[in-house]
Design a protein around this motif. Structure first.
Motif, PDB file in Angstrom:
ATOM      1  N   ILE A  30     -14.737 -28.875 -21.911  1.00  0.00           N
ATOM      2  CA  ILE A  30     -15.755 -29.164 -22.198  1.00  0.00           C
ATOM      3  C   ILE A  30     -16.474 -30.011 -20.794  1.00  0.00           C
ATOM      4  N   ALA A  31     -15.664 -30.952 -20.388  1.00  0.00           N
ATOM      5  CA  ALA A  31     -16.107 -31.512 -18.979  1.00  0.00           C
ATOM      6  C   ALA A  31     -15.967 -30.577 -17.914  1.00  0.00           C
ATOM      7  N   GLU A  32     -15.071 -29.559 -17.909  1.00  0.00           N
ATOM      8  CA  GLU A  32     -14.838 -28.747 -16.813  1.00  0.00           C
ATOM      9  C   GLU A  32     -16.123 -27.981 -17.028  1.00  0.00           C
ATOM     10  N   GLN A  33     -16.585 -27.340 -17.988  1.00  0.00           N
ATOM     11  CA  GLN A  33     -17.771 -26.229 -17.841  1.00  0.00           C
ATOM     12  C   GLN A  33     -18.895 -26.928 -17.746  1.00  0.00           C
ATOM     13  N   ALA A  34     -19.246 -28.210 -17.945  1.00  0.00           N
ATOM     14  CA  ALA A  34     -20.421 -29.107 -17.752  1.00  0.00           C
ATOM     15  C   ALA A  34     -20.445 -29.436 -16.043  1.00  0.00           C
ATOM     16  N   LEU A  35     -19.314 -29.503 -15.409  1.00  0.00           N
ATOM     17  CA  LEU A  35     -19.513 -29.716 -13.982  1.00  0.00           C
ATOM     18  C   LEU A  35     -20.020 -28.608 -13.210  1.00  0.00           C
ATOM     19  N   SER A  42     -28.016 -38.452 -13.528  1.00  0.00           N
ATOM     20  CA  SER A  42     -27.767 -39.833 -14.263  1.00  0.00           C
ATOM     21  C   SER A  42     -26.550 -39.263 -15.337  1.00  0.00           C
ATOM     22  N   LEU A  43     -25.998 -40.409 -15.794  1.00  0.00           N
ATOM     23  CA  LEU A  43     -25.169 -40.362 -16.876  1.00  0.00           C
ATOM     24  C   LEU A  43     -25.732 -39.622 -18.106  1.00  0.00           C
ATOM     25  N   ALA A  44     -27.056 -39.935 -18.321  1.00  0.00           N
ATOM     26  CA  ALA A  44     -27.767 -39.058 -19.392  1.00  0.00           C
ATOM     27  C   ALA A  44     -27.636 -37.888 -19.084  1.00  0.00           C
ATOM     28  N   HIS A  45     -27.850 -37.400 -17.933  1.00  0.00           N
ATOM     29  CA  HIS A  45     -27.765 -35.778 -17.688  1.00  0.00           C
ATOM     30  C   HIS A  45     -26.509 -35.455 -17.786  1.00  0.00           C
ATOM     31  N   LEU A  46     -25.303 -36.075 -17.432  1.00  0.00           N
ATOM     32  CA  LEU A  46     -23.956 -35.475 -17.524  1.00  0.00           C
ATOM     33  C   LEU A  46     -23.652 -35.411 -19.030  1.00  0.00           C
ATOM     34  N   LYS A  47     -23.915 -36.454 -19.784  1.00  0.00           N
ATOM     35  CA  LYS A  47     -23.834 -36.193 -21.200  1.00  0.00           C
ATOM     36  C   LYS A  47     -24.406 -35.202 -22.072  1.00  0.00           C
ATOM     37  N   TYR A  48     -25.807 -34.908 -21.605  1.00  0.00           N
ATOM     38  CA  TYR A  48     -26.392 -33.799 -22.051  1.00  0.00           C
ATOM     39  C   TYR A  48     -25.693 -32.439 -21.613  1.00  0.00           C
ATOM     40  N   ALA A  49     -25.235 -32.285 -20.496  1.00  0.00           N
ATOM     41  CA  ALA A  49     -24.724 -31.207 -19.941  1.00  0.00           C
ATOM     42  C   ALA A  49     -23.544 -30.676 -20.884  1.00  0.00           C
ATOM     43  N   MET A  50     -22.787 -31.816 -21.438  1.00  0.00           N
ATOM     44  CA  MET A  50     -21.663 -31.617 -22.168  1.00  0.00           C
ATOM     45  C   MET A  50     -22.113 -31.281 -23.662  1.00  0.00           C
ATOM     46  N   VAL A  51     -23.230 -31.666 -24.114  1.00  0.00           N
ATOM     47  CA  VAL A  51     -23.682 -31.210 -25.519  1.00  0.00           C
ATOM     48  C   VAL A  51     -24.191 -29.969 -25.312  1.00  0.00           C
ATOM     49  N   GLN A  52     -24.441 -29.318 -24.357  1.00  0.00           N
ATOM     50  CA  GLN A  52     -24.901 -27.778 -24.089  1.00  0.00           C
ATOM     51  C   GLN A  52     -23.798 -27.096 -24.093  1.00  0.00           C
ATOM     52  N   VAL A  53     -22.787 -27.359 -23.533  1.00  0.00           N
ATOM     53  CA  VAL A  53     -21.610 -26.760 -23.514  1.00  0.00           C
ATOM     54  C   VAL A  53     -20.898 -26.558 -24.733  1.00  0.00           C
ATOM     55  N   LEU A  54     -20.857 -27.452 -25.629  1.00  0.00           N
ATOM     56  CA  LEU A  54     -20.393 -27.065 -26.913  1.00  0.00           C
ATOM     57  C   LEU A  54     -21.470 -26.590 -27.722  1.00  0.00           C
ATOM     58  N   GLU A  55     -22.547 -26.680 -27.554  1.00  0.00           N
ATOM     59  CA  GLU A  55     -23.694 -26.030 -28.290  1.00  0.00           C
ATOM     60  C   GLU A  55     -23.411 -24.511 -28.201  1.00  0.00           C
ATOM     61  N   LYS A  56     -23.269 -24.063 -26.911  1.00  0.00           N
ATOM     62  CA  LYS A  56     -23.072 -22.732 -26.440  1.00  0.00           C
ATOM     63  C   LYS A  56     -21.726 -22.292 -26.875  1.00  0.00           C
ATOM     64  N   ALA A  57     -20.600 -23.023 -27.189  1.00  0.00           N
ATOM     65  CA  ALA A  57     -19.463 -22.260 -27.192  1.00  0.00           C
ATOM     66  C   ALA A  57     -19.346 -21.770 -28.712  1.00  0.00           C
ATOM     67  N   GLY A  58     -20.024 -22.264 -29.648  1.00  0.00           N
ATOM     68  CA  GLY A  58     -20.013 -21.381 -30.914  1.00  0.00           C
ATOM     69  C   GLY A  58     -19.441 -22.117 -32.158  1.00  0.00           C
ATOM     70  N   VAL A  59     -19.629 -21.794 -33.257  1.00  0.00           N
ATOM     71  CA  VAL A  59     -18.977 -22.733 -34.476  1.00  0.00           C
ATOM     72  C   VAL A  59     -17.120 -22.661 -34.429  1.00  0.00           C
ATOM     73  N   GLN A  60     -16.771 -21.462 -34.232  1.00  0.00           N
ATOM     74  CA  GLN A  60     -15.256 -21.710 -34.087  1.00  0.00           C
ATOM     75  C   GLN A  60     -14.670 -22.703 -33.015  1.00  0.00           C
ATOM     76  N   ALA A  61     -15.371 -22.546 -31.905  1.00  0.00           N
ATOM     77  CA  ALA A  61     -14.839 -23.584 -31.107  1.00  0.00           C
ATOM     78  C   ALA A  61     -15.135 -25.152 -31.440  1.00  0.00           C
ATOM     79  N   GLN A  62     -16.189 -25.166 -32.152  1.00  0.00           N
ATOM     80  CA  GLN A  62     -16.701 -26.445 -32.622  1.00  0.00           C
ATOM     81  C   GLN A  62     -15.654 -27.148 -33.667  1.00  0.00           C
ATOM     82  N   LEU A  63     -15.211 -26.016 -34.473  1.00  0.00           N
ATOM     83  CA  LEU A  63     -14.193 -26.473 -35.404  1.00  0.00           C
ATOM     84  C   LEU A  63     -12.861 -26.820 -34.955  1.00  0.00           C
TER      85      LEU A  63
END
Length: 589
Positions: A30-35, A42-63
């Motif tokens: 997750i962090a690797e793709q966000a990089l 800002s830290l807020a920018h980095l945090k949301y980048a990781m949110v986006q990675v997981l959102e795009k990864a799909g349900v199976q990756a989230q589970l």
């Protein structure tokens, strides 16, 4: 040694991934793709980048990510095989020191939860303040979430995982949301004042001019003094007013604030967040010995909720000359008139007309408020810029048919009042959805003197219709009323409607809205523009001066007017930073 954004932005990918190790349980991808989104502002920018990675990864990756987490107080904790981060978090929440009874209860909840959802229960046990949730709150949350829909619960688990990662990231960077913590603490302390009958149950209720309400006013005024406000007063309707003077005595003022009264058994942040965020900003200016070209006037409005008396927006209304003298004769549930309550509180009723502000002396009004809805929470975005406060109408209505025997009246011979309203309710849902941001609600629905074996002859109901512009609202109202008439005609029914309330929409001032948008952008937070479905003090001030609002994300699906209302000190810090940025922009121009 604390990590810095400069280090992270400059590091090669392999080093950067190592620097962010441990944020997401056994999931460095997750962090690797966000990089890939570097450089982060800002830290807020980095945090949301990781949110986006997981959102795009799909349900199976989230589970898979959810299932990579250990159970709370589960086998891994007992066997001491948790990651260092999980051990620290469960320890801070006291889960490593459970009694045998508590441990057995939690493990039974774990088993029930896994059987229902197929993944472990995830909760950010360090909580909204980062210091750890009480064990009883953890257990109560566990039991409550067992009843959620599986899709919702998966999303709630992901939101908690992002919160866990946020706290771990703060630890890596040695970051503390200091001002957000102060704002959080003020609200917790203010919530200690609650009315008899509620206080004993640990519930928060503060209605107009009760002892708890007056204690809140005193406490806010003392904190304003500590923050360095120049003038502090409790005015003739009970508003707490603090003024921080401009650099030159002829400077205008920026008006801000929100309300400190609550609904019965309400939340700690509705309204109050909008008082304490600007207070924190003023305190920082005072500490720096800094004056701006304009002054800052922060008002804790005494009444917004209309709970003790039917006088909603009394506090902000008084500032625009809209205090209705007939309100003084209203009685509360104990027969005490508003006049008597004001006299008992030592307020000078004769001075109420003097509270009206000269709009020419103000730059406008801005307000920070918890969203009171699920949108920011579902998008996992901390701040939202309000485009308009919805205009609304309310109707009290009755559908009239013929009461008849439920067993002997054929379906095609019935004049069923309740079915007519049911059809209307479904149409209202469909019609509001056409606009996307309109809302329509039948909140009260009753068959007077109904019986299980009688076709309803009467049905009393309410209609609440809201939209971001008056034109949009009025078009929806016209369609709904036309549909009501068509349903009644077709079903052989009659109806009555009474307009109970009509409030104009309050579009945000474009210039002030742009200041909020610039501030959000500067923080590295994604910009989400959204209407407000709820009413706010800003609606009243809108009648005489420009206004614009900023929303802060709420937890627990953004629930409000409820003890579960919550937000994090990190999001409160972002609200303080955004407010400070608006002050800087105004000072520069």
């Amino acid at each position: 040694m604390a990590l810095t954004l400069e280090q992270l932005n400059a590091a090669d990918t392999a080093t950067a991934v190592q620097l962010l190790d441990g944020l997401y349980e056994h999931s460095p991808w997750i962090a690797e793709q966000a990089l890939a989104q570097r450089p982060f502002k800002s830290l807020a920018h980095l945090k949301y980048a990781m949110v986006q990675v997981l959102e795009k990864a799909g349900v199976q990756a989230q589970l898979a990510l959810i299932r990579a987490h250990p159970e709370l107080a589960g086998k891994a904790m007992v066997a001491k095989t948790l990651t260092a981060e999980s051990t620290n978090e469960q320890n801070k929440a006291g889960l490593t020191s459970c009694t045998p009874e508590e441990l057995a209860h939690i493990q039974q909840l774990n088993a029930d939860y896994n059987a229902r959802f197929g993944f472990p229960f995830i909760l950010a046990v360090r909580g909204p303040r980062g210091t750890g949730l009480p064990k009883q709150e953890i257990i109560a949350t566990f039991a409550r979430r067992l009843h959620n829909h599986p899709d919702f619960e998966r999303a709630e688990a992901i939101r908690n995982i992002h919160r866990i990662a946020e706290i771990r990231l703060n630890d890596k960077f040695g970051y503390e949301p200091t001002l957000g913590n102060d704002v959080w603490d003020w609200q917790e302390k203010l919530a200690q004042h609650s009315e008899p009958g509620y206080a004993e149950k640990g519930q928060l209720t503060v209605t107009y001019l009760t002892d708890a309400h007056r204690a809140c006013a005193q406490r806010i005024s003392h904190w304003m003094r500590d923050c360095g406000f120049d003038d502090i007063e409790i005015d003739a309707v009970g508003n707490v007013v603090g003024r921080y003077h401009p650099a030159h005595k002829d400077g205008k003022y920026l008006l801000t604030g929100s309300h400190y009264d609550t609904v019965r058994n309400g939340g700690k942040y509705d309204g109050r967040l909008g008082i304490f965020v600007p207070m924190a900003c003023v305190r920082e200016l005072h500490r720096q010995g800094k004056r701006l070209p304009f002054g800052i006037e922060v008002v804790g409005f005494a009444e917004e909720e209309g709970q003790r008396y039917k006088a909603t927006f009394l506090g902000s209304g008084a500032l625009i000359g809209d205090f209705k003298p007939e309100w003084l004769e209203q009685k509360d549930a104990d027969g005490i008139t508003m006049r008597e309550a004001m006299q008992h509180a030592g307020l000078c009723i004769d001075d109420i007309p003097k509270l009206q502000r000269d709009a020419a002396q103000y730059l406008g009004f801005i307000e920070v408020h918890i969203e009171q809805g699920p949108v920011l929470n579902e998008f996992d975005i901390p701040l939202g810029v309000v485009t308009s406060i919805n205009g609304g109408v309310r109707y009290v209505c009755e559908m009239i048919g013929t009461a008849s025997h439920a067993g002997t009246t054929p379906m095609n011979r019935r004049r069923d009042a309740a079915l007519g309203v049911a059809e209307l309710a479904l149409y209202m849902e469909e019609r509001a959805l056409q606009d996307g941001d309109s809302v329509a609600t039948i909140g009260m629905l009753q068959v007077p003197n109904g019986s299980i074996n009688v076709v309803p002859g009467r049905c009393a109901f309410s209609m609440d219709l809201r939209a971001p512009t008056d034109a949009q609202r009025d078009a929806m109202v016209a369609d709904v009323l036309a549909k009501l008439n068509e349903i009644a005609q077709r079903r052989g029914l009659q109806y009555k409607t009474e307009l109970a309330m009509k409030a104009a929409a309050a579009p945000s001032d474009p210039a002030l809205q742009t200041l909020w948008e610039n501030a959000v952008h500067a923080l590295g937070v994604p910009l989400l523009r959204m209407p407000s479905g709820a009413g706010h003090d800003a609606m009243k001030l809108h009648e005489v001066m420009p206004q614009a609002m900023l929303f802060t994300r709420g937890l627990n699906s953004g629930i409000s007017h409820n003890p579960l209302e919550s937000t994090t000190s990190d999001d409160m810090q972002l609200a303080v930073d955004a407010f400070s940025h608006v002050l800087e922009q105004l000072a520069a121009h």
